[in-house]
Scaffold this motif. Sequence first.
Motif, PDB file in Angstrom:
ATOM      1  N   HIS A  36      -1.384  -2.151   8.954  1.00  0.00           N
ATOM      2  CA  HIS A  36      -2.230  -1.735   7.832  1.00  0.00           C
ATOM      3  C   HIS A  36      -3.608  -1.214   8.230  1.00  0.00           C
ATOM      4  O   HIS A  36      -4.246  -0.519   7.442  1.00  0.00           O
ATOM      5  CB  HIS A  36      -2.405  -2.913   6.862  1.00  0.00           C
ATOM      6  CG  HIS A  36      -1.191  -3.205   6.052  1.00  0.00           C
ATOM      7  ND1 HIS A  36      -0.952  -4.411   5.450  1.00  0.00           N
ATOM      8  CD2 HIS A  36      -0.119  -2.417   5.751  1.00  0.00           C
ATOM      9  CE1 HIS A  36       0.206  -4.377   4.812  1.00  0.00           C
ATOM     10  NE2 HIS A  36       0.725  -3.181   4.983  1.00  0.00           N
ATOM     11  N   ARG A  83      -7.750  -3.034   2.412  1.00  0.00           N
ATOM     12  CA  ARG A  83      -6.467  -3.517   2.900  1.00  0.00           C
ATOM     13  C   ARG A  83      -6.387  -5.046   2.771  1.00  0.00           C
ATOM     14  O   ARG A  83      -5.897  -5.741   3.646  1.00  0.00           O
ATOM     15  CB  ARG A  83      -6.240  -3.075   4.351  1.00  0.00           C
ATOM     16  CG  ARG A  83      -5.928  -1.588   4.497  1.00  0.00           C
ATOM     17  CD  ARG A  83      -4.612  -1.241   3.827  1.00  0.00           C
ATOM     18  NE  ARG A  83      -4.261   0.184   3.934  1.00  0.00           N
ATOM     19  CZ  ARG A  83      -4.478   1.081   3.003  1.00  0.00           C
ATOM     20  NH1 ARG A  83      -5.079   0.731   1.871  1.00  0.00           N
ATOM     21  NH2 ARG A  83      -4.093   2.331   3.153  1.00  0.00           N
ATOM     22  N   ALA A 103      -9.483  -8.157  -1.175  1.00  0.00           N
ATOM     23  CA  ALA A 103      -8.836  -7.191  -2.073  1.00  0.00           C
ATOM     24  C   ALA A 103      -9.689  -6.901  -3.306  1.00  0.00           C
ATOM     25  O   ALA A 103      -9.695  -5.780  -3.823  1.00  0.00           O
ATOM     26  CB  ALA A 103      -7.467  -7.713  -2.488  1.00  0.00           C
ATOM     27  N   PHE A 157       0.804  -1.222   0.000  1.00  0.00           N
ATOM     28  CA  PHE A 157       0.000   0.000   0.000  1.00  0.00           C
ATOM     29  C   PHE A 157       0.835   1.270   0.000  1.00  0.00           C
ATOM     30  O   PHE A 157       0.347   2.344   0.353  1.00  0.00           O
ATOM     31  CB  PHE A 157      -0.961  -0.009   1.191  1.00  0.00           C
ATOM     32  CG  PHE A 157      -1.800  -1.250   1.253  1.00  0.00           C
ATOM     33  CD1 PHE A 157      -2.784  -1.492   0.305  1.00  0.00           C
ATOM     34  CD2 PHE A 157      -1.568  -2.212   2.222  1.00  0.00           C
ATOM     35  CE1 PHE A 157      -3.536  -2.646   0.338  1.00  0.00           C
ATOM     36  CE2 PHE A 157      -2.328  -3.373   2.266  1.00  0.00           C
ATOM     37  CZ  PHE A 157      -3.313  -3.590   1.315  1.00  0.00           C
TER      38      PHE A 157
END
Length: 256
Positions: free
Chosen positions: A112, A95, A82, A63
Amino acid sequence: MRGIDRISELVSGGFTLARRLWIIGLALLGAITVGGLLAWQRARHYERLFHLVRLDPLGLAAFGNDPPKPARIVFFGDSRAAAWPAPAGFAIVNRGVPGHTSAQARLRYQLHVSPLKPELVIVQVGVNDLTALAVFADDSDAIIQTTIANLGEIVNQARADGSRVMLTTIFPLGPNGFERLDPATAQIQTAIERVNQAIQAMAAPDVVIFDSAAILADESGYVAERYRDDILHINLAGYRALNEALSKALAELIQD
């Protein structure tokens, strides 16, 4: 004349039989070719994920390095998360990392998700743990229990951050004709059902269960044909079906 006619019938019949054998042979060759291509594509996909995990086990580079911005809702998990598009009307930060297991998700949660300070975390993860049963069939109970424990720890991390959790059941498999011949497919499907029972039992005031498996499955227990992309993934129609129900759930959970 009758003899000549009989000979003509036999010759004609022979040509017909030969033609049928050619057709059958071509059909078998085509099926073998298609099966080989599918197997090769699947092998390449898993090889890519294997090396990606070796290079970046926690998806630290997934990311970028930009400072995280607060997000009200976060999708979290594996490739199924995802690929999950946000339902219309909701801003959701994704995430999800393809190939990740529940252990990897647990280990990267504070990297994350925690910095985003979400009000709600939607979790879809665990199938990559259970597909390992195709290789580690004798370790079924240990793998199932570890997956359940990791999901529980993800919930605990969200709680520690003050976030609510929408824990989604694991999508069932969507096997094609070749994969149905593999005995591991049924074992993995049974394991998914066992973990989903444990997920249902995690319901709490701050943990909402979203039964994605029930939305996607047909009477066989596998993902319905109209929603299948491959054995592990669903298509856009599948995500539309999920989002129809998810939109209603989020409308009740997220108050402006």
